[in-house]
Design an enzyme around this catalytic site. Sequence first.
Site: not given
Ligand code: IFM
Length: 440
Positions: A351, A167
């Site tokens: 994710e 990210e």
């Molecule tokens: O917990 C985070 C993760 O570290 C990165 N993506 C989003 C998740 C939820 O906020």
Amino acid sequence: MSFRRADFPEGFQFGVATSAYQIEGHGYGGAGRTHWDDFAATPGNVIRAENGTRACDHYHRLDEDLDLIAAAQFDVYRFSTSWARVLPEGRGQPNPAGLDFYDRLVDGLLARGLKPAATLYHWELPSPLADLGGWRNRDIAGWFADFTDLLMRRIGDRIWSAAPINEPWCVAWLSHFLGLHAPGLRDIRATARAMHHVLLAHGQAIQAMRAIGMTNLGAVCNFEYAAPAEDTPEAAAAARRYDAIYNRWFLSGLRNGSYPAEALAGLEPHLPAGWQEDFATIGAPLDWLGINYYTRKLVAPEAGPWPGYREVEGPLPKTQVGWEIYPEGLYHFLTSTHSDYGRGLPIYVTENGMANADRVIAGQCEDAARLAYVEAHLAQVRRALADGVPVAGYYLWSLLDNYEWSLGYEKRFGLVHVDFETLRRTPKASYHALAQALAR
Ligand code: IFM
């Protein structure tokens, strides 16, 4: 569950994702101090000033946690490696216990028939490197490539897939413009540098992994669907600016050798000299693209300096962190990533998941809302597949309830409940339902 493994193409990968600082217990095993420890120790940044010192103590409960992944018949475990655990000072002398830990983790996955999907950096920058300017300093690309080389020479021969940085929007914009993550800056010049250097570091890390013969390398970006809050040209333009900064900057840089005009309008004066020449490195060939997707935002114009927008609360049902549930956004990003940046590359949902106020009652943890969320998003994955998008896998965030950064330990994203007093793990109803759906 409204789906079964057999509803997806042969070879479609189901996985769970976590990150090092959020679960391992950073206080164990000789890891060095990180900018998240410093950020959390500063009053007002993190709820109750909580940090990752103990987290889920995954460091000592590795086998129990890997057993949970295997028992639900997931195919892939997406984990991250802590730079400061491997190199406590960020450079120089490695920590043998840190390298041993990731060795054990990878071997433990392979022994259970699970595919190791590594992310090298998920936000815990060693403090000594933050002291040198962190992501603002161009040298970070070389420091990161050296860390990548060191670690992957140890475990790279057994890694199924790898991505350098989780990210980049969070590494750069959230942390240097909004100030909501470490290092907590609110500075446009620092932001522009971080927005560019994070991609340069990605490119140099990809080159370092290719140099030692690694394959199946990708990039993981996060996306939020940006919708105008009202039906006006000004709101439409504000949403486009939001979309350019959040959703298009990183993929445009990685795949198309350019940055979007709406974002350059504010950031270009602050980019380092010669930034265009770095696209040769930033665009190092990739084998797949990863999409992290959770929600959408309604965006309204705002008077004042660039970027001139604000977020407006939307009407849709929300998760425990107040994020609107908007599964159609996942379809949007799967199709637009394929058409605008993919050029045929497989796309993984690296994710997706939701926070829910889960409680264990009489040994059971019901989380029907999470099941509904997962089903709705997987329906959008199937819609994209039916339209010809080469979606190759779907990973849930997250295996365990964990340290949700500035929101501390109270927001629960796990398929497995963690009692943060006793560290007892209790698989939730969603875990059991997924295990049934994935049974071979
Ligand atoms: O917990 C985070 C993760 O570290 C990165 N993506 C989003 C998740 C939820 O906020």
